[in-house]
Design an enzyme around this catalytic site. Sequence first.
Site, PDB file in Angstrom:
ATOM      1  N   GLY A  30     -15.574  61.221   7.203  1.00  0.00           N
ATOM      2  CA  GLY A  30     -14.655  61.384   6.078  1.00  0.00           C
ATOM      3  C   GLY A  30     -15.421  61.742   4.813  1.00  0.00           C
ATOM      4  O   GLY A  30     -16.659  61.754   4.794  1.00  0.00           O
ATOM      5  N   ALA A  88     -12.489  54.343   4.424  1.00  0.00           N
ATOM      6  CA  ALA A  88     -11.258  53.750   4.962  1.00  0.00           C
ATOM      7  C   ALA A  88     -10.058  54.408   4.305  1.00  0.00           C
ATOM      8  O   ALA A  88     -10.162  54.954   3.205  1.00  0.00           O
ATOM      9  CB  ALA A  88     -11.238  52.248   4.717  1.00  0.00           C
ATOM     10  N   GLU A 108     -15.633  55.448  15.448  1.00  0.00           N
ATOM     11  CA  GLU A 108     -15.887  54.605  14.268  1.00  0.00           C
ATOM     12  C   GLU A 108     -15.767  53.125  14.624  1.00  0.00           C
ATOM     13  O   GLU A 108     -16.544  52.301  14.147  1.00  0.00           O
ATOM     14  CB  GLU A 108     -14.892  54.951  13.152  1.00  0.00           C
ATOM     15  CG  GLU A 108     -15.206  56.273  12.479  1.00  0.00           C
ATOM     16  CD  GLU A 108     -14.159  56.668  11.452  1.00  0.00           C
ATOM     17  OE1 GLU A 108     -14.528  57.345  10.484  1.00  0.00           O
ATOM     18  OE2 GLU A 108     -12.976  56.334  11.609  1.00  0.00           O
ATOM     19  N   LYS A 126      -7.331  53.047  -2.388  1.00  0.00           N
ATOM     20  CA  LYS A 126      -7.248  52.600  -0.990  1.00  0.00           C
ATOM     21  C   LYS A 126      -6.936  51.100  -0.860  1.00  0.00           C
ATOM     22  O   LYS A 126      -6.718  50.614   0.244  1.00  0.00           O
ATOM     23  CB  LYS A 126      -8.575  52.887  -0.266  1.00  0.00           C
ATOM     24  CG  LYS A 126      -9.047  54.331  -0.350  1.00  0.00           C
ATOM     25  CD  LYS A 126      -8.186  55.240   0.480  1.00  0.00           C
ATOM     26  CE  LYS A 126      -8.641  56.681   0.517  1.00  0.00           C
ATOM     27  NZ  LYS A 126      -9.863  56.926   1.213  1.00  0.00           N
TER      28      LYS A 126
HETATM   29  C1  5RP Z   1     -11.954  59.013   9.447  1.00  0.00           C
HETATM   30  C2  5RP Z   1     -11.764  57.827   8.576  1.00  0.00           C
HETATM   31  C3  5RP Z   1     -12.144  57.960   7.142  1.00  0.00           C
HETATM   32  O1  5RP Z   1     -13.130  57.019   6.854  1.00  0.00           O
HETATM   33  C4  5RP Z   1     -10.917  57.714   6.301  1.00  0.00           C
HETATM   34  O2  5RP Z   1      -9.908  58.639   6.676  1.00  0.00           O
HETATM   35  C5  5RP Z   1     -11.214  57.850   4.804  1.00  0.00           C
HETATM   36  O3  5RP Z   1     -11.514  59.169   4.503  1.00  0.00           O
HETATM   37  P1  5RP Z   1     -12.013  59.624   3.069  1.00  0.00           P
HETATM   38  O4  5RP Z   1     -13.317  58.976   2.801  1.00  0.00           O
HETATM   39  O5  5RP Z   1     -12.100  61.127   3.177  1.00  0.00           O
HETATM   40  O6  5RP Z   1     -10.955  59.201   2.057  1.00  0.00           O
HETATM   41  O7  5RP Z   1     -11.340  56.777   8.995  1.00  0.00           O
HETATM   42  O8  5RP Z   1     -11.464  58.773  10.750  1.00  0.00           O
END
Ligand code: 5RP
Length: 239
Positions: A30, A88, A108, A126
């Site tokens: 991510g 996350a 993950e 988040k």
């Molecule tokens: C990927 C994930 C990522 O960690 C989650 O979607 C957060 O993404 P980002 O850091 O782009 O906001 O779980 O499977």
Amino acid sequence: MSSTTARKRRAAFRAVKHIENGMVIGLGSGSTALQAIKMIGELLDSGELYDIMGVPTSSQTMFESIKMKIPLTTLDEYPQLDLGLDGADQIDNKLNAIKGGGGALFREKIIAAACKEYILMADNTKITETLGIGQLLPIEVYPFAITPVIKAIEKLGSKVTIRVTNGKLGPVITDNGNYLIDADFGPIQDPWWLEQEIHSVPGVIETGLFLGYANLAYIGGKGSVKRLKPSIDDTLKKK
Ligand code: 5RP
């Protein structure tokens, strides 16, 4: 750089400080995890960090790590990792999380379970009081079982969609060759119960509920970073 990216970057900066020379690290997926990977690459390049290796949680992370010249290894060589850093989609005050927005949740979670210390990094949008508020729960599903799994997950009280993407016709295929569904449960009052129920459905590979894994989270805000520990030690419930 957007304000959200700057917040993610601030959180990643604090998490990367936990890396010590000689460590084997789980590398998340991510945009926030990619910030951390870039920083690790720069620290290796400058010689401030050395003798570290990473286990990537996705092909995205693998390619980015190779680009940043981070030596990679596998869980076969290192079944236990010193530290894991990941982003996350949603985090509550026990540091339970929903992950899988990027579709990498299966690997993950395997990495999360293998880490002695597991740190989440996120921007402050988040944080939630209750997981599932305004957030879909991603679930990886074996393609052969997609229809019965959807029916069973809907019976648990959610609305389910199969994840599709631009650039490919039909469903998203994960790094593991599976489908992803996104389930709208609304507020999840008992994530430990829901995790068990979903896992009891044949064909479910993994869920995006990450319960009891994180022992620390860095949450990037406007010009500051919050350091959060779990409010109740859910790590005790970890199997
Ligand atoms: C990927 C994930 C990522 O960690 C989650 O979607 C957060 O993404 P980002 O850091 O782009 O906001 O779980 O499977």
